[in-house]
Motif scaffolding. Structure first.
Motif, PDB file in Angstrom:
ATOM      1  N   LEU A   1      -5.267  15.924 -10.482  1.00 22.44           N
ATOM      2  CA  LEU A   1      -5.315  16.337  -9.080  1.00 22.44           C
ATOM      3  C   LEU A   1      -6.405  17.371  -8.821  1.00 22.44           C
ATOM      4  O   LEU A   1      -7.144  17.268  -7.832  1.00 22.44           O
ATOM      5  N   ARG A   2      -6.534  18.362  -9.689  1.00 16.61           N
ATOM      6  CA  ARG A   2      -7.510  19.430  -9.436  1.00 16.61           C
ATOM      7  C   ARG A   2      -8.929  18.869  -9.360  1.00 16.61           C
ATOM      8  O   ARG A   2      -9.714  19.272  -8.511  1.00 16.61           O
ATOM      9  N   ARG A   3      -9.265  17.915 -10.232  1.00 16.30           N
ATOM     10  CA  ARG A   3     -10.603  17.327 -10.186  1.00 16.30           C
ATOM     11  C   ARG A   3     -10.778  16.458  -8.936  1.00 16.30           C
ATOM     12  O   ARG A   3     -11.840  16.448  -8.321  1.00 16.30           O
TER      13      ARG A   3
ATOM     14  N   ASP B   1       3.521   7.761 -12.487  1.00 11.47           N
ATOM     15  CA  ASP B   1       3.361   9.149 -12.040  1.00 11.47           C
ATOM     16  C   ASP B   1       2.271   9.185 -10.969  1.00 11.47           C
ATOM     17  O   ASP B   1       1.088   9.052 -11.258  1.00 11.47           O
ATOM     18  N   ARG B   2       2.696   9.351  -9.725  1.00  8.55           N
ATOM     19  CA  ARG B   2       1.743   9.272  -8.616  1.00  8.55           C
ATOM     20  C   ARG B   2       1.027  10.605  -8.417  1.00  8.55           C
ATOM     21  O   ARG B   2       1.650  11.664  -8.417  1.00  8.55           O
ATOM     22  N   ILE B   3      -0.300  10.529  -8.275  1.00  5.60           N
ATOM     23  CA  ILE B   3      -1.132  11.697  -7.977  1.00  5.60           C
ATOM     24  C   ILE B   3      -1.756  11.463  -6.602  1.00  5.60           C
ATOM     25  O   ILE B   3      -2.131  10.327  -6.269  1.00  5.60           O
ATOM     26  N   ALA B   4      -1.889  12.505  -5.808  1.00  2.47           N
ATOM     27  CA  ALA B   4      -2.472  12.366  -4.472  1.00  2.47           C
ATOM     28  C   ALA B   4      -3.829  11.670  -4.555  1.00  2.47           C
ATOM     29  O   ALA B   4      -4.686  12.033  -5.361  1.00  2.47           O
TER      30      ALA B   4
ATOM     31  N   LEU C   1       0.824  -1.206   0.000  1.00  2.00           N
ATOM     32  CA  LEU C   1       0.000   0.000   0.000  1.00  2.00           C
ATOM     33  C   LEU C   1       0.861   1.261   0.000  1.00  2.00           C
ATOM     34  O   LEU C   1       0.524   2.265  -0.640  1.00  2.00           O
ATOM     35  N   GLU C   2       1.969   1.226   0.709  1.00  2.85           N
ATOM     36  CA  GLU C   2       2.803   2.418   0.834  1.00  2.85           C
ATOM     37  C   GLU C   2       3.606   2.709  -0.427  1.00  2.85           C
ATOM     38  O   GLU C   2       4.308   3.715  -0.499  1.00  2.85           O
ATOM     39  N   LYS C   3       3.472   1.868  -1.448  1.00  5.78           N
ATOM     40  CA  LYS C   3       4.020   2.206  -2.755  1.00  5.78           C
ATOM     41  C   LYS C   3       3.168   3.283  -3.426  1.00  5.78           C
ATOM     42  O   LYS C   3       3.639   3.987  -4.325  1.00  5.78           O
ATOM     43  N   GLN C   4       1.888   3.368  -3.015  1.00  8.77           N
ATOM     44  CA  GLN C   4       0.981   4.375  -3.573  1.00  8.77           C
ATOM     45  C   GLN C   4       0.532   5.415  -2.549  1.00  8.77           C
ATOM     46  O   GLN C   4       0.029   6.470  -2.919  1.00  8.77           O
TER      47      GLN C   4
END
Length: 466
Positions: free
Chosen positions: A253-255, A282-285, A153-156
């Motif tokens: 991210l904005r959406r 490419d990780r996004i929050a 899980l902590e990979k993401q």
């Protein structure tokens, strides 16, 4: 066709006098298709002509055609009229003897990695007490299993508390448990207009309504979501934010922030289905980071290892909520297989899972390049990190996605019509194509060539498409 409909109308009217007229029209069309009297691409009479023939008003006949279209019986095109869509044959089960490419299966690893997988399994059985693995276990996995889940899980995600982690027998079972938990007092689930068909099936089985949200190129519209929160009884928001099935969209991210803001203001739980997140580089929050107190984050091994590995990890919004889900899942599934959990933990620990994931990413990029070259004349939405694509059918043809899918299936190429994913009764003219189901790169290219040929030369497939 007008004569056939009028004759059938008189017959039905004799036996179904209490049934609304618009429903009778749709019933007649369905009966004609089932009996073979009406064939695919048969043109239906214009609305006004049928209204006069049946002595009905124009609005009633319009509703009848709309109902037939809702049932998937007919297709209407502005300026061209309405046509019989015909029956779409069911896809036979393969019994496991071969890949069914309508399932979004990951690309299989080569022999070197297959040997590493075997070695890991041998090591696990050598190190574990096999008798213990055959016993009942605490639901959600052992402490060791949860630690391996935490590593994955902590990979993401940022650091995760083990108290918020559950191991379940697949993402699908986790979704069943979550919908049971979140909607047991009523309420619907807000979803995008195109979603994972499994969630549609689960909601239908549990009799939970899905509230379709209109979408743009960035995903579900926040204003539409807020409107549903204000006017409807929304029990949860379901999102598949990364490499979405079927459109391959990754919500920016904005959406995500805008949707998370609405969910937070109205205290709406979010089900974040990240089946494909491990493939993305490419990780996004995540929603779990933006609103951790409301988000159920789900990921698993089936889409990045193999569909037979039915293990998923759930990170809940706090220990107490995670315990509530554990109770629901225990009632539904008893527990995830300790043997499968042990294998997953072994492969994560010895690095095999990461190697398999890297292999899938590389091969996915190669196959996506093949697809981009072969399908270059058409509009395709895809990501080089994923193993499916979203193919938009040419607008200048009178296409019916279900019929194109049937013809492709007859030619040995499986594709899924947009209707399977649609939640707003308005499916786009598109197909989902899975690149992972083909045994080899060569077979994948051959299948893509077949798709391209069918779309470029529809006159060669006149019996189905025209």
């Amino acid at each position: 066709m007008l004569t056939k409909l009028s004759s059938s109308w008189n017959t039905h009217l004799t036996h179904q006098t209490q049934r609304p007229a618009y429903l009778l029209i749709a019933d007649i069309i369905a009966d004609g298709i089932n009996s073979g009297e009406f064939q695919p691409r048969d043109r239906l009479p214009p609305l006004r002509d049928l209204a006069v023939s049946l002595s009905l008003n124009y609005t009633t006949v319009t509703r009848g055609y709309a109902e037939a279209k809702r049932r998937g019986l007919i297709d209407s095109r502005p300026g061209l009229g309405s046509f019989i869509r015909g029956k779409v044959p069911a896809v036979p089960l393969t019994g496991g003897s071969s890949y069914e490419m309508t399932m979004n299966s990951p690309i299989e690893p080569g022999e070197e990695l297959a040997q590493a997988i075997r070695d890991g399994a041998v090591n696990m059985f050598a190190q574990k007490d096999i008798i213990h693995l055959l016993r009942y276990q605490d639901f959600g996995g052992t402490a060791d299993d949860k630690m391996m889940a935490k590593v994955w899980l902590e990979k993401q995600l940022p650091p995760v508390s083990v108290e918020e982690v559950l191991i379940t027998p697949g993402i699908h079972s986790a979704l069943v448990g979550l919908l049971t938990l979140l909607c047991r007092r009523g309420g619907s689930v807000a979803v995008g207009s195109l979603i994972y068909p499994g969630l549609k099936a689960i909601a239908s089985q549990l009799n939970i309504p899905l509230q379709s949200l209109p979408c743009d190129e960035d995903g579900p519209l926040p204003r539409a979501f807020e409107h549903q929160c204000q006017t409807g009884n929304i029990g949860a928001l379901y999102v598949n934010p990364t490499l979405q099935n079927p459109t391959t969209l990754t919500i920016p991210l904005r959406r995500r922030e805008a949707l998370a803001d609405v969910a937070e203001r109205y205290s709406i739980p979010v089900i974040e289905d990240e089946a494909y997140a491990a493939l993305a580089t490419d990780r996004i929050a995540s929603f779990s980071e933006l609103i951790p107190q409301l988000t159920w984050y789900i990921t698993g091994m089936s889409k990045c290892f193999g569909p037979g590995l039915r293990t998923a990890f759930v990170k809940g919004p706090g220990r107490r909520n995670t315990e509530l889900l554990a109770g629901a899942l225990r009632a539904l599934n008893v527990m995830a297989s300790p043997i499968t959990n042990g294998l997953v933990a072994q492969w994560i620990q010895d690095g095999t899972a990461d190697r398999v994931l890297d292999s899938i990413r590389v091969e996915a990029g190669i196959r996506q390049k093949l697809a981009a070259d072969i399908l270059q004349p058409f509009t395709v939405r895809a990501s080089k990190q994923g193993f499916h694509l979203w193919l938009l059918l040419p607008r200048h043809h009178n296409w019916n996605p279900a019929e194109v899918a049937v013809k492709l299936r007859e030619l040995g190429v499986s594709a899924v019509s947009s209707a399977a994913f649609c939640t707003d009764n308005n499916p786009p003219d598109a197909l989902r194509i899975c690149l992972g189901g083909a045994w080899s790169r060569e077979l994948c290219a051959e299948n893509l060539q077949t798709i391209s040929h069918v779309l470029q030369y529809p006159e060669h497939y006149h019996s189905i498409l025209l």
